[in-house]
Design a protein around this motif. Structure first.
Motif, PDB file in Angstrom:
ATOM      1  N   ALA A 122       9.658   8.067  -0.387  1.00 16.13           N
ATOM      2  CA  ALA A 122       9.891   8.095   0.903  1.00 16.13           C
ATOM      3  C   ALA A 122      11.514   7.955   0.619  1.00 16.13           C
ATOM      4  O   ALA A 122      11.881   8.516   1.674  1.00 16.13           O
ATOM      5  CB  ALA A 122       9.550   6.712   1.075  1.00 16.13           C
ATOM      6  N   PRO A 123      11.909   7.571  -0.096  1.00 14.40           N
ATOM      7  CA  PRO A 123      13.558   8.179   0.064  1.00 14.40           C
ATOM      8  C   PRO A 123      14.410   9.274   0.594  1.00 14.40           C
ATOM      9  O   PRO A 123      15.050   9.697   1.126  1.00 14.40           O
ATOM     10  CB  PRO A 123      14.259   7.209  -1.500  1.00 14.40           C
ATOM     11  CG  PRO A 123      12.858   6.666  -1.222  1.00 14.40           C
ATOM     12  CD  PRO A 123      11.559   7.180  -1.180  1.00 14.40           C
ATOM     13  N   LEU A 124      13.298  10.159   0.090  1.00 16.11           N
ATOM     14  CA  LEU A 124      12.753  11.780   0.071  1.00 16.11           C
ATOM     15  C   LEU A 124      12.777  11.735   0.811  1.00 16.11           C
ATOM     16  O   LEU A 124      13.684  13.268   1.789  1.00 16.11           O
ATOM     17  CB  LEU A 124      12.462  11.971  -1.425  1.00 16.11           C
ATOM     18  CG  LEU A 124      12.438  12.072  -2.588  1.00 16.11           C
ATOM     19  CD1 LEU A 124      11.791  12.792  -3.290  1.00 16.11           C
ATOM     20  CD2 LEU A 124      13.985  12.543  -3.550  1.00 16.11           C
ATOM     21  N   GLU A 125      11.315  11.421   1.903  1.00 16.82           N
ATOM     22  CA  GLU A 125      11.555  11.856   3.396  1.00 16.82           C
ATOM     23  C   GLU A 125      12.816  11.253   4.386  1.00 16.82           C
ATOM     24  O   GLU A 125      13.093  11.192   5.570  1.00 16.82           O
ATOM     25  CB  GLU A 125       9.828  11.222   3.587  1.00 16.82           C
ATOM     26  CG  GLU A 125       9.446  11.712   3.366  1.00 16.82           C
ATOM     27  CD  GLU A 125       8.120  11.163   2.687  1.00 16.82           C
ATOM     28  OE1 GLU A 125       7.551  10.300   4.023  1.00 16.82           O
ATOM     29  OE2 GLU A 125       6.417  11.638   2.487  1.00 16.82           O
ATOM     30  N   ALA A 150       0.389  10.428 -14.264  1.00 12.40           N
ATOM     31  CA  ALA A 150       1.042  11.088 -12.836  1.00 12.40           C
ATOM     32  C   ALA A 150       1.939  10.370 -12.419  1.00 12.40           C
ATOM     33  O   ALA A 150       3.126  11.443 -11.676  1.00 12.40           O
ATOM     34  CB  ALA A 150      -0.780  10.818 -12.072  1.00 12.40           C
ATOM     35  N   LEU A 151       2.308   9.228 -11.804  1.00 21.93           N
ATOM     36  CA  LEU A 151       3.146   8.883 -11.327  1.00 21.93           C
ATOM     37  C   LEU A 151       4.224   8.910 -12.151  1.00 21.93           C
ATOM     38  O   LEU A 151       5.481   9.591 -11.006  1.00 21.93           O
ATOM     39  CB  LEU A 151       2.919   6.826 -11.023  1.00 21.93           C
ATOM     40  CG  LEU A 151       2.310   7.124 -10.022  1.00 21.93           C
ATOM     41  CD1 LEU A 151       1.953   5.483  -9.831  1.00 21.93           C
ATOM     42  CD2 LEU A 151       2.316   7.056  -8.482  1.00 21.93           C
ATOM     43  N   ALA A 152       4.890   8.702 -13.344  1.00 20.43           N
ATOM     44  CA  ALA A 152       5.670   8.252 -14.323  1.00 20.43           C
ATOM     45  C   ALA A 152       6.246  10.610 -13.678  1.00 20.43           C
ATOM     46  O   ALA A 152       7.272  10.287 -13.911  1.00 20.43           O
ATOM     47  CB  ALA A 152       5.659   8.785 -15.479  1.00 20.43           C
ATOM     48  N   ALA A 153       5.095  10.826 -13.606  1.00 22.39           N
ATOM     49  CA  ALA A 153       5.636  12.842 -14.107  1.00 22.39           C
ATOM     50  C   ALA A 153       6.163  12.625 -12.220  1.00 22.39           C
ATOM     51  O   ALA A 153       6.790  13.617 -12.172  1.00 22.39           O
ATOM     52  CB  ALA A 153       4.186  13.749 -13.893  1.00 22.39           C
ATOM     53  N   LEU A 154       5.460  11.650 -10.999  1.00 27.42           N
ATOM     54  CA  LEU A 154       6.317  12.472 -10.165  1.00 27.42           C
ATOM     55  C   LEU A 154       7.554  11.828  -9.467  1.00 27.42           C
ATOM     56  O   LEU A 154       8.404  12.869  -8.921  1.00 27.42           O
ATOM     57  CB  LEU A 154       5.422  11.767  -8.852  1.00 27.42           C
ATOM     58  CG  LEU A 154       5.433  11.656  -7.376  1.00 27.42           C
ATOM     59  CD1 LEU A 154       5.194  12.980  -6.699  1.00 27.42           C
ATOM     60  CD2 LEU A 154       5.225  10.369  -6.513  1.00 27.42           C
ATOM     61  N   TYR A 155       7.934  10.947 -10.335  1.00 26.54           N
ATOM     62  CA  TYR A 155       9.102  10.391 -10.801  1.00 26.54           C
ATOM     63  C   TYR A 155      10.334  10.604 -11.248  1.00 26.54           C
ATOM     64  O   TYR A 155      11.094  11.418 -10.305  1.00 26.54           O
ATOM     65  CB  TYR A 155       9.751   8.875 -11.066  1.00 26.54           C
ATOM     66  CG  TYR A 155       8.681   7.721 -10.177  1.00 26.54           C
ATOM     67  CD1 TYR A 155      10.483   6.870  -9.510  1.00 26.54           C
ATOM     68  CD2 TYR A 155       8.288   7.120 -10.162  1.00 26.54           C
ATOM     69  CE1 TYR A 155      10.527   6.317  -8.120  1.00 26.54           C
ATOM     70  CE2 TYR A 155       7.665   6.220  -8.838  1.00 26.54           C
ATOM     71  CZ  TYR A 155       9.170   5.870  -8.448  1.00 26.54           C
ATOM     72  OH  TYR A 155       8.879   4.636  -6.954  1.00 26.54           O
ATOM     73  N   GLU A 156      10.099  10.935 -12.144  1.00 30.46           N
ATOM     74  CA  GLU A 156      10.683  12.136 -13.046  1.00 30.46           C
ATOM     75  C   GLU A 156      11.335  13.923 -12.333  1.00 30.46           C
ATOM     76  O   GLU A 156      12.112  14.573 -12.087  1.00 30.46           O
ATOM     77  CB  GLU A 156       9.977  12.916 -14.517  1.00 30.46           C
ATOM     78  CG  GLU A 156      10.432  11.759 -15.011  1.00 30.46           C
ATOM     79  CD  GLU A 156       9.604  11.715 -16.532  1.00 30.46           C
ATOM     80  OE1 GLU A 156       8.741  12.959 -16.950  1.00 30.46           O
ATOM     81  OE2 GLU A 156      10.275  11.328 -17.498  1.00 30.46           O
ATOM     82  N   LYS A 157       9.700  13.763 -11.728  1.00 30.43           N
ATOM     83  CA  LYS A 157       9.968  15.432 -10.812  1.00 30.43           C
ATOM     84  C   LYS A 157      11.110  15.192 -10.022  1.00 30.43           C
ATOM     85  O   LYS A 157      12.017  16.521  -8.947  1.00 30.43           O
ATOM     86  CB  LYS A 157       8.524  15.884 -10.647  1.00 30.43           C
ATOM     87  CG  LYS A 157       8.463  17.249  -9.717  1.00 30.43           C
ATOM     88  CD  LYS A 157       7.236  17.692  -8.956  1.00 30.43           C
ATOM     89  CE  LYS A 157       6.881  17.015  -7.485  1.00 30.43           C
ATOM     90  NZ  LYS A 157       6.085  17.707  -7.604  1.00 30.43           N
ATOM     91  N   SER A 158      10.928  14.229  -8.972  1.00 31.62           N
ATOM     92  CA  SER A 158      11.178  14.108  -7.654  1.00 31.62           C
ATOM     93  C   SER A 158      12.656  13.031  -7.900  1.00 31.62           C
ATOM     94  O   SER A 158      13.390  14.014  -6.922  1.00 31.62           O
ATOM     95  CB  SER A 158      10.616  12.450  -6.807  1.00 31.62           C
ATOM     96  OG  SER A 158       9.759  12.890  -6.836  1.00 31.62           O
ATOM     97  N   TYR A 159      13.772  12.444  -8.930  1.00 31.36           N
ATOM     98  CA  TYR A 159      14.794  12.915  -8.857  1.00 31.36           C
ATOM     99  C   TYR A 159      15.900  12.321 -10.179  1.00 31.36           C
ATOM    100  O   TYR A 159      14.563  12.760 -11.697  1.00 31.36           O
ATOM    101  CB  TYR A 159      14.803  10.415  -9.435  1.00 31.36           C
ATOM    102  CG  TYR A 159      13.892   9.923  -7.870  1.00 31.36           C
ATOM    103  CD1 TYR A 159      15.232  10.223  -6.885  1.00 31.36           C
ATOM    104  CD2 TYR A 159      13.056   9.900  -7.618  1.00 31.36           C
ATOM    105  CE1 TYR A 159      14.190  10.169  -5.309  1.00 31.36           C
ATOM    106  CE2 TYR A 159      12.445   9.096  -6.293  1.00 31.36           C
ATOM    107  CZ  TYR A 159      12.931   8.827  -5.529  1.00 31.36           C
ATOM    108  OH  TYR A 159      12.414   8.708  -4.554  1.00 31.36           O
ATOM    109  N   ARG A 160      16.737  13.828 -10.442  1.00 32.21           N
ATOM    110  CA  ARG A 160      16.919  14.680 -11.500  1.00 32.21           C
ATOM    111  C   ARG A 160      17.345  13.163 -12.338  1.00 32.21           C
ATOM    112  O   ARG A 160      17.760  12.344 -11.607  1.00 32.21           O
ATOM    113  CB  ARG A 160      18.368  15.116 -11.098  1.00 32.21           C
ATOM    114  CG  ARG A 160      17.380  16.212 -10.601  1.00 32.21           C
ATOM    115  CD  ARG A 160      18.500  17.635 -10.338  1.00 32.21           C
ATOM    116  NE  ARG A 160      18.242  17.797  -8.963  1.00 32.21           N
ATOM    117  CZ  ARG A 160      19.640  18.331  -8.232  1.00 32.21           C
ATOM    118  NH1 ARG A 160      20.905  18.332  -8.898  1.00 32.21           N
ATOM    119  NH2 ARG A 160      19.690  19.180  -6.949  1.00 32.21           N
TER     120      ARG A 160
END
Length: 142
Positions: free
Chosen positions: A76-79, A111-121
């Motif tokens: 959501a913050p990215l959108e 999967a969520l950990a990977a999503l967070y890591e991918k979404s936020y440097r």
């Protein structure tokens, strides 16, 4: 539940955008009161999100449903990067998902950990995000 969460986020972002449009000249500058940052909508939003998560947890959702809600909170913050004040609040309320982690399967937590890591440097992550990623990784290892 995902539709209700999206509605809360959309309503909040619209309210913050309205506050920014209606800002009086000089309101809230130099730390003075009266600007959009002082509006109670921010606290109401955080409490509404907290309440929604508590209600959701009481329903004993399955891991897939929890993953969907947490993935939305992550993205959501990215959108909604504007208005900037709303963006920062959307990042802050990500910490409210912490109690949901215990309901995730190890695969969904991974999967969520990977999503967070991918979404936020790494260098741009907020402390709440760092804590979430650590908790998700710990849940993935169980």
């Amino acid at each position: 539940m995902p539709a209700r969460l999206r509605g809360l986020y959309a309503d909040y972002c619209a309210k913050v955008a309205q506050l920014e449009r209606e800002r009086k000249p000089g309101a809230g500058i130099f730390g003075m009161k009266g600007g959009p940052a002082d509006d109670p909508c921010h606290d109401r939003f955080a409490e509404a999100v907290r309440g929604l998560y508590e209600e959701f947890m009481a329903q004993k959702p399955d891991s897939a449903a929890v993953r969907e809600l947490m993935a939305y909170a992550c993205s959501a913050p990215l959108e909604h990067q504007e208005p900037r004040m709303a963006y920062w609040m959307l990042l802050a309320v990500q910490s409210l998902t912490q109690p949901l982690i215990g309901l995730l399967s190890p695969q969904d937590a991974c999967a969520l950990a990977a999503l967070y890591e991918k979404s936020y440097r790494r260098r741009e992550r907020m402390p709440a995000q760092i804590k979430l990623i650590k908790a998700l990784k710990a849940a993935a290892e169980q």
